[in-house]
Design an enzyme around this catalytic site. Structure first.
Site, short mmCIF file in Angstrom:
data_model
loop_
_atom_site.label_atom_id
_atom_site.label_comp_id
_atom_site.label_asym_id
_atom_site.label_seq_id
_atom_site.Cartn_x
_atom_site.Cartn_y
_atom_site.Cartn_z
N LEU B 548 0.84 -1.20 0.00
CA LEU B 548 0.00 0.00 0.00
C LEU B 548 0.87 1.25 0.00
O LEU B 548 0.62 2.23 -0.70
CB LEU B 548 -0.91 -0.02 1.23
N GLN B 551 2.13 2.04 -3.38
CA GLN B 551 1.09 2.47 -4.30
C GLN B 551 0.71 3.93 -4.09
O GLN B 551 0.29 4.61 -5.01
CB GLN B 551 -0.15 1.59 -4.15
N CYS B 552 0.82 4.36 -2.85
CA CYS B 552 0.41 5.73 -2.58
C CYS B 552 1.54 6.72 -2.77
O CYS B 552 1.35 7.92 -2.68
CB CYS B 552 -0.10 5.87 -1.15
N THR B 553 2.70 6.21 -3.05
CA THR B 553 3.84 7.10 -3.16
C THR B 553 3.70 8.02 -4.36
O THR B 553 3.36 7.58 -5.45
CB THR B 553 5.14 6.30 -3.30
#
Ligand SMILES: [Zn+2]
Lengths: 215, 685
Positions: B548, B551-553
């Site tokens: 996660l 992915q949010c980076t």
């Protein structure tokens, strides 16, 4: 930013007023123009420029041809005198403006060459009218480089000689003379650039310089 | 010089001389003031009696012609006229031109008969201008008339002399003193002169009765714009009509005309080329009706018809922007890089796969370099968070679910610069490991074909997508088609820009493994690796395995601009290199690189640029093509060429298909690039 010998805006105004007086005395055609609270010198001359007349453009000539056939008007004159354009020259209206650049602190020459119908010569054409004698200088000395710019007052495309080296040029050319009034400054500057752009600067201006040479 | 034989006096007509400023003013007035009002509007033009030898006489209209208080330039003389600007081309064609001219003719005649023209001689010099302005195409139809009255019908020349055959130097000087004092400053072109025993005197027309005495030699004086030795210019023609009406009887049917030509050369004045005509001037004072009027100008082909001028290049804002942008680049070339081939750059068609942060910024830099064909492919829509980073979008684009990025980016480019040719294509690029079902097969096939056509139709492909695996298909297609590929990918504070090797076209698949680079100086362009050559894991569904956190980076905001700029500059350097896509990559050490003479006028053309923003550091490693690469190796390219979509389908559907094909699975996990390249260049996942 700018280096060399510079003018203030007041000095520029003094210079162009005096130049205008001189111009009147020796039959030159400079006019003091005032537009949108800016004052500048302006001059318009009709002359032949060394350039091949081009024939092609994208205007709808057919429309004209129809009219030529339909009209049955009397001819203007039995005397046929028209501009004698040859393969080497073209009749142009040449408009010159001398405008003060406050960012460079020097006068800048803006100019346009128009064909008789009012269309503007292209930059490439303007480059090609530059006398051969200046070609080397054009390539080597960036200050004489002619380019197209928005006119600072009229906001329309004009050609101009880039002012970035004017200050240094003026410093170099004036180092010999003792005094340097704004009028002398503008005459020297004008004389040095004029031949590049087909601007005639009568030798008589030089009589008003201390050393009698236009620089 | 004097000629005795009698012949008709002929006049050299004006030719019109306009400037762009005049057309600008007409355009502005038409749009802002006249609009659909086609009533005649007053104008002021001017003529000159001081042109250099060889210049034909001309009537000028300039930027100031519409100004009500326009003062004509020094030493010039006004001509008053009006412009009739029709609303349609048909009006222009069908308007009764004879009637139009007659109206002006009657006005002139009226001013003569009433004596008004004696008070104000400017009324003698008139013109009219018929125009139609097609402001969509910047075509201006125009036709000048310089009205002249045909009365007297015939004027014969008894004698023609040069001024100094008639006047002494002293008399000429007296003439000029009076002229400079009374007439020149007031721009009056018509006046009277007489030679007395002691001097030469001038007077305004209105003083004829007092001024004329039968004893003295009398002259009608006109400032003559003609430069010819044998003929006077056009202004004299109407002046003689006035003289024939008012003074012919007193003058005994004969008049002397002084055509004053007043030229300065190098600041020295000369009037020596002025002419004196002696003419028969029959009286027309009995006329009660206005004489017929002539004067339409012939066009440049010598036909009695209008002229047309196209001012698109200097008036159409889009074309002005185009030439200004070109000029800016030309200036850079002229001043710093004479060998730079700007045409080659502007003709390079660029395909941008991805219209996110990288796509937007790459497009802007390409435009700044004068690239004129930019095509976007993106399947996404603009979201609220996009506009602050993705420089072609605004808040409005993100509203109501957001506009498709590819189309929105293209539209935005056109707004910035109308000269650009740009399109946006909204579809997603098929990826390995994203299985294709029977239901989606046709759709995927269509997308593949679309991508194949787009790559075929472009010269350079930029890979600027979100995911690593979406770069696989375009890499493969572009390798097969030997196109230039520039690949840019972002980490959080690291980035990679790499140009893929471009195989030699004649043996596009014959890259021999034996042809290893001599590891001394450089690796030739066709031996360079692609984005996937560095990976030993075939592209798969990377979003699935990611934590996660990953992915949010999102990347540091400035990173995309730096990376985009470098990607574009790398392409330009490559295009400028004589070997273009095959340009070798230098593998000298960094210090050596700085001193080396480069074949490309812009400097080095590296294979890769890797940036580490945390250290503000750039590296330029070079990597050779890997003969087991899942995207660019011969075996893969050959399979794709032979089997086409069928091969691709296998790659999309079977996770291990590419590894098995290339033999990569044996080495699985043996090495791994330490930087995680290409996981996100966008905040949306
Ligand atoms: Zn590869």
């Amino acid at each position: 930013m700018a280096e060399g010998l510079l003018l203030s805006e007041d000095e520029f105004h003094q210079g162009i007023y005096e130049l205008k007086e001189l111009s009147d005395r020796i039959g030159d055609l400079w006019v003091l123009a005032s537009e949108k609270s800016s004052k500048f010198l302006s001059k318009r001359v009709i002359q032949y420029l060394p350039l091949c007349p081009e024939q092609t453009d994208d205007s709808p000539r057919d429309e004209i041809a129809v009219l030529e056939k339909e009209e049955s008007l009397e001819t203007l004159s039995d005397l046929e005198i028209t501009a004698t354009e040859t393969s080497e020259r073209i009749l142009c209206s040449c408009e010159y403006h001398i405008i003060f650049s406050s960012s460079y602190g020097v006068p800048v020459l803006y100019f346009n060459f128009y064909k008789q119908d009012g269309s503007l010569l292209k930059l490439n054409d303007v480059w090609s009218t530059i006398p051969d004698a200046f070609n080397d200088r054009l390539i080597e000395e960036k200050w004489t480089f002619i380019t197209q710019q928005e006119h600072p007052i009229r906001h329309k495309p004009f050609f101009h000689l880039h002012p970035c080296h004017t200050g240094q040029l003026m410093k170099a050319s004036s180092s010999l003379s003792t005094s340097n009034t704004p009028l002398e400054y503008i005459i020297r500057w004008m004389s040095s650039i004029a031949p590049v752009v087909h601007l005639n600067v009568p030798m008589k201006y030089a009589h008003f310089l201390p050393d009698g040479t236009p620089g | 010089m004097a000629s005795k034989e009698e012949k008709l006096l002929q006049f050299s007509p004006f030719s019109s001389a306009l400037d762009t400023g005049f057309w600008h003013q007409l355009t502005q007035l038409k749009l802002d003031v006249f609009q659909l009002d086609d009533a005649p509007q007053p104008l002021t033009g001017y003529f000159f009696n001081g042109d250099a030898s060889g210049i034909p006489s001309h009537l000028n209209l300039d930027y100031n012609a519409f100004q009500p208080n326009f003062k004509v330039p020094i030493r010039h003389f006004p001509s008053r006229g009006f412009i009739k600007n029709t609303n349609t081309l048909n009006d222009f064609k069908t308007i009764d031109k004879r009637n139009l001219l007659d109206t002006t003719g009657k006005e002139i005649w009226q001013s003569i008969v009433s004596g008004e023209a004696l008070e104000n001689p400017t009324l003698l010099s008139r013109f009219l201008l018929l125009t139609f302005a097609d402001l969509k195409k910047y075509n201006f139809f125009y036709w000048f008339a310089f009205p002249a009255l045909c009365a007297p019908e015939k004027i014969t020349v008894k004698e023609r002399k040069k001024i100094n055959q008639v006047l002494t130097d002293e008399q000429v000087e007296q003439l000029l003193i009076a002229y400079d004092k009374e007439f020149l400053p007031k721009h009056v072109a018509f006046f009277l002169g007489k030679k007395t025993k002691t001097s030469f005197l001038l007077a305004p027309l209105k003083y004829f009765d007092d001024f004329y005495s039968g004893d003295d030699e009398f002259f009608l004086c006109v400032c003559d714009p003609c430069n010819l030795d044998d003929y006077p210019g056009w202004p004299l023609r109407v002046f003689l009509t006035l003289a024939a009406y008012h003074w012919s009887e007193k003058l005994g049917g004969v008049a002397k005309v002084l055509c004053l030509r007043d030229r300065f050369k190098e600041g020295v004045r000369s009037v020596d080329h002025s002419l004196v005509f002696t003419v028969d001037l029959p009286s027309i004072s009995h006329l009660t009706e206005s004489p017929r009027c002539i004067g339409w100008e012939k066009n440049e082909r010598g036909k009695l018809g209008p002229r047309i001028v196209n001012l698109g290049p200097s008036m159409d804002p889009s074309r002005l922007a185009e030439s200004a942008v070109d000029l800016n680049l030309k200036l850079m070339r002229w001043r710093l890089l004479p060998s730079l081939d700007l045409d080659l750059i502007s003709e390079t068609r660029c395909l941008l796969l991805g219209a996110g942060t990288l796509g937007c910024n790459v497009a802007r830099s390409l435009m700044a370099w004068g690239v004129r064909t930019i095509t976007f492919v993106d399947n996404g829509s603009v979201s609220y968070s996009n506009p602050v980073r993705q420089t072609l979008f605004t808040f409005e684009d993100s509203m109501n679910g957001g506009r498709p990025k590819a189309e929105c980016a293209a539209e935005s480019l056109r707004k910035i610069f109308p000269g650009v040719r740009t399109e946006g294509h909204v579809f997603s690029i098929p990826m390995p490991g994203h299985s294709v079902t029977d239901g989606t097969k046709d759709h995927v096939k269509r997308d593949v074909e679309r991508l194949e056509h787009l790559i075929e139709d472009h010269d350079a492909v930029f890979l600027l997508m979100d995911t690593r695996e979406s770069r696989w298909l375009p890499t493969l297609i572009a390798t097969a088609k030997t196109k230039i590929v520039i690949n840019a990918a972002l980490g959080f504070d690291t980035f990679l820009v790499v140009r893929h090797g471009v195989r030699l076209p004649q043996r596009a698949v014959a890259m021999e493994t034996s042809e290893k680079a001599s590891l001394t100086q450089s690796i030739s362009g066709h031996q360079l690796g692609c984005y996937f050559c560095n990976d030993v894991v075939a592209p798969g569904d990377s979003t699935r395995d990611r934590t996660l956190d990953q992915q949010c980076t999102v990347a540091r905001p400035g990173l995309s601009m730096m990376t985009s700029a470098l990607a574009v500059e790398l392409l330009i350097s490559l295009l400028t290199h004589p070997q273009r896509g095959q340009a070798p990559a230098d593998i000298r050490s960094k210090d050596e690189e700085l001193n080396v003479d480069t074949e490309c006028p812009l400097g080095l053309v590296p294979h890769q640029i890797r940036g580490f923003l945390s250290r503000f550091n750039l590296l330029m490693p070079t990597g050779q093509a890997f003969d087991q690469c899942t995207a660019c190796s011969n075996i893969v390219v050959e399979e794709y060429r032979k089997k086409g979509f069928e091969f691709l389908l296998n790659a999309f559907n079977e996770p291990s298909y590419l590894e098995d094909l290339t033999g990569l699975s044996e080495m699985h996990l043996s090495t791994m690039d330490e930087e995680v390249w290409g996981f996100s260049d966008d905040e949306e996942m």
